[in-house]
Every structure is written in structure tokens, then in C-alpha cells.
Write a protein that holds these residues in place. Structure first.
Motif, short mmCIF file in Angstrom:
data_model
loop_
_atom_site.label_atom_id
_atom_site.label_comp_id
_atom_site.label_asym_id
_atom_site.label_seq_id
_atom_site.Cartn_x
_atom_site.Cartn_y
_atom_site.Cartn_z
N SER A 195 0.83 -1.21 0.00
CA SER A 195 0.00 0.00 0.00
C SER A 195 0.86 1.26 0.00
O SER A 195 0.61 2.21 -0.76
CB SER A 195 -0.92 -0.01 1.23
OG SER A 195 -1.70 1.16 1.29
N ASN A 196 1.89 1.28 0.82
CA ASN A 196 2.77 2.44 0.91
C ASN A 196 3.58 2.65 -0.37
O ASN A 196 3.92 3.79 -0.71
CB ASN A 196 3.73 2.29 2.09
CG ASN A 196 3.01 2.34 3.43
OD1 ASN A 196 1.92 2.89 3.54
ND2 ASN A 196 3.63 1.76 4.45
N SER A 197 3.85 1.55 -1.09
CA SER A 197 4.64 1.64 -2.31
C SER A 197 3.79 1.88 -3.55
O SER A 197 4.33 2.10 -4.64
CB SER A 197 5.46 0.36 -2.50
OG SER A 197 6.36 0.17 -1.43
N GLY A 198 2.47 1.80 -3.40
CA GLY A 198 1.58 2.03 -4.53
C GLY A 198 1.56 0.91 -5.53
O GLY A 198 1.24 1.11 -6.71
N VAL A 199 1.88 -0.33 -5.09
CA VAL A 199 1.83 -1.47 -6.00
C VAL A 199 0.61 -2.32 -5.65
O VAL A 199 0.13 -2.32 -4.52
CB VAL A 199 3.11 -2.32 -5.95
CG1 VAL A 199 4.32 -1.47 -6.29
CG2 VAL A 199 3.30 -2.98 -4.58
N TYR A 200 0.13 -3.05 -6.63
CA TYR A 200 -1.05 -3.89 -6.45
C TYR A 200 -0.63 -5.24 -5.91
O TYR A 200 0.31 -5.87 -6.40
CB TYR A 200 -1.80 -4.04 -7.77
CG TYR A 200 -3.03 -4.91 -7.67
CD1 TYR A 200 -4.09 -4.55 -6.83
CD2 TYR A 200 -3.15 -6.08 -8.40
CE1 TYR A 200 -5.22 -5.33 -6.73
CE2 TYR A 200 -4.29 -6.87 -8.30
CZ TYR A 200 -5.31 -6.48 -7.46
OH TYR A 200 -6.43 -7.26 -7.35
N LEU A 201 -1.34 -5.72 -4.90
CA LEU A 201 -1.06 -7.00 -4.26
C LEU A 201 -2.31 -7.85 -4.26
O LEU A 201 -3.39 -7.40 -3.87
CB LEU A 201 -0.59 -6.78 -2.82
CG LEU A 201 -0.48 -8.03 -1.92
CD1 LEU A 201 0.65 -8.94 -2.40
CD2 LEU A 201 -0.26 -7.61 -0.45
#
Length: 347
Positions: free
Chosen positions: A114-120
Motif C-alpha cells: 500500500s505504501n509503495s503504490g503497488v497492487y497485491l
């Protein structure tokens, strides 16, 4: 021209092979790199799918600038480190379940993404299986009334547990599937759990576990997970028959105006041979004419579409996956301490 997602895949065990086959067949995916610790597997699959960039080190693979997303299908003990390496490198992540070996680790992974702005996204494939999806639709539409209770049971072969008992507690290995389903169907948070386990086979990790979940809405669910089916049980896979893979599952939902159940083996399709009887699994990852289909394919397609379109999945969420790990931790604690465990409310 269709936009393609450039991906890497780590882990080429049985499940990694399935995912690799699916990804190679998707028109909007390009496999840029593969990673596993076994050089012979790398060479074989690199040649089979025309992938030139082969790695035995996941941390090195995710440094590639031309890599946009990573599929992690490795041993459970590696998920935490490998997911963080991919996230820190700015890659979107599809992480096979379990997310990690503890709730704390799962929460760190999700927060980092979430903090890195990537989708998980985490691999709870049963949310994409047709029968489970239709049952969820009927529940959400209110046609069954309110759920009164659920029972979820998942039994696997003793032989497989004997070779994997040292790796991970069954509640994280297979039990999280049913924890996730119970939470998904109930649409309520868990208030408390009470669990029991058995060590009949003499390993550090129990071969069987029963847990009762009490939800905030006052309803209950029981979950049973066992790894003690006999060798003679019918196989549910035939792709590499006579290797016998047996999974016996049942799910029952009792509601005020309805009832639903899903069972496996439960079809009228059977194959007999000198090696035994098989009830082939046709819903999750059937392979026909060299193409892997089923729920696993639908799940990977959903992940790829979400990344390419910059949206969240309407079916699976990282927060639900983290929550499943929280309940799994509580189940282990309850069974170990032989007492009911209250679940702290999320803040």
C-alpha cells in the motif's frame, strides 16, 4: 495493439508450472523472466516458453527494469522475504497463499504494498471457482435469507503430510482457504475462535485441526482440516497419473430460507485404471488439449486485468487475505493454549 503486462515468476514446483502455463497462454502477458533454485527446471521451462532471462535468485530477478509484476509461487517460508523484495523494487505482486507464516508478516507485506503504490493479490483461488462464486452471489442477493451456520471441511492425503509436515502448520497451508471462504460468505468479522488439534502421526505440526468461529453477527462456522486420508482414496488429478493427489472437501451453508453445499469428489465423472480410481478435478485447474483452464486461469486473468487497468479486484482483496492470517494465528493459539481466543477489532 493490446497492452502486455511484463511478468516474472518465482517457483516452478507443481503449482508454479500450472501458473507458468497459464501466463504463457494469455495474450496480454509476456513472461520476461523465470526464477527457481533448480537449474535444470529453469532450462526446461525457459526453452519451453521461450524465456531467455533465467534466475536462481529472486532478489536479482526483481531488479529488472523491464519487469512490471511478479508471481510468487515458492515455498511458504520464502513468501515474506520475496514479496518484500518485489514490492521494494516497485513490482506488482501476485502471492500464492499463504501470504506468510504469521499474521504479523502478512500485515507488513500488505502495508508495504500500500505504501509503495503497488497492487497485491493473494491466491485464494476458490473465490474464482464457479460453484463458490454462484453460492456467494445467491447469499449476497438475499435469496437464501440470513446464514445461520456453516461447516467447511478439507481432507488431504497422509503421504503428502509426511513429506511436508516440517514446513508449515496445516491451518496456514490449507485451512486458510476455508477461513477465507467463511469470512467471505458470512460478510462479518470474527469475534472469537475455539480450536483443537491432533498429533496422531507424531509430528511437530498437527495432522488435523477443528476450529469453531463465532462471528460478530452471532452466527458460527466450523472448520475441519486434516492430512490423513489413506493411500487408497480416489485420486482427484490425472495429469500425471498414477501420482495420487487426493483432496476431499465439503462446504455447507445453512440459512433461514435456504441451504447450499459443495462437495468434492462430487461429480459423476470417474476414470478407472490398473492404478486405481480417479475422480478428476474439473473446476480449479483442469488441463485439456495442453491448456490449463478453470478457476486458476480466471484468477490470474483478474490479476493481470487489475494491474493493466489500474483498478482493485471486485473478487479478492489484500485486506481480506491479511485477515485470514489473523484468524489462522488465533486458531493456532487457541488449540495450543486450549482456550477461546477473542479477536481484537481492526483499527
Amino acid at each position: 495493439m493490446m497492452s502486455k503486462l511484463r511478468v516474472g515468476l518465482t517457483g516452478l514446483g507443481n503449482f508454479g508450472k500450472l501458473q507458468c502455463s497459464i501466463l504463457a497462454s494469455l495474450p496480454n502477458v509476456e513472461i520476461v523472466a523465470l526464477c527457481t533454485r533448480t537449474p535444470s527446471k529453469l532450462e526446461y521451462f525457459g526453452e519451453r516458453y521461450n524465456v531467455k532471462n533465467l534466475y536462481t535468485d529472486h532478489g536479482e530477478m526483481v531488479k529488472r527494469d523491464d519487469l512490471e509484476a511478479v508471481f510468487i509461487v515458492s515455498d511458504e517460508k520464502l513468501h515474506f522475504t520475496q514479496a518484500l523484495q518485489a514490492i521494494e523494487a516497485g513490482k506488482h505482486v501476485f502471492l500464492e497463499k499463504p501470504m506468510a507464516l504469521t499474521y504479523r508478516e502478512a500485515k507488513i507485506i500488505a502495508e508495504s504494498a500500500s505504501n509503495s503504490g503497488v497492487y497485491l493479490q493473494v491466491g485464494y483461488v476458490l473465490r474464482y471457482e464457479t460453484r463458490h462464486a454462484v453460492l456467494k452471489r445467491e447469499i449476497d442477493a438475499g435469496r437464501m435469507g440470513d446464514i445461520v451456520y456453516m461447516t467447511l471441511k478439507r481432507m488431504c492425503p497422509r503421504r503428502s503430510f509426511e513429506s511436508h509436515a516440517h514446513r508449515v502448520h496445516p491451518v496456514y497451508w490449507t485451512g486458510t482457504h476455508d477461513i477465507d471462504l467463511a469470512h467471505w460468505f458470512m460478510s462479518s468479522m470474527v469475534k472469537s475462535v475455539y480450536a483443537w488439534h491432533s498429533h496422531a502421526l507424531g509430528y511437530e505440526n498437527p495432522e488435523s485441526m477443528v476450529a469453531m468461529l463465532k462471528f460478530n453477527n452471532g452466527r458460527i462456522a466450523t472448520i475441519e482440516t486434516g492430512w490423513i486420508l489413506p493411500d487408497g482414496a480416489p485420486s482427484t488429478e490425472t495429469s500425471d497419473f498414477p501420482r495420487r493427489v487426493t483432496i476431499s472437501t465439503s462446504l455447507e451453508v445453512v440459512a433461514t430460507r435456504g441451504y447450499g453445499n459443495i462437495r468434492q469428489p462430487g461429480s459423476d465423472f470417474a476414470i478407472w485404471s490398473d492404478e486405481g480410481t480417479a475422480n478428476p478435478e474439473m473446476a480449479l485447474w483442469p488441463e485439456v488439449n495442453g491448456r490449463v483452464g478453470g478457476a486458476l486461469r480466471t484468477q490470474l486473468e483478474d490479476f493481470v486485468e487489475c494491474v493493466l487497468q489500474g483498478k482493485e479486484s471486485s473478487i479478492a482483496s489484500a485486506s481480506d487475505s491479511v485477515y485470514a492470517m489473523k484468524i489462522a494465528d488465533a486458531i493456532v493459539k487457541s488449540a495450543t493454549e486450549e482456550k477461546e481466543i477473542e479477536i481484537e477489532m481492526e483499527t
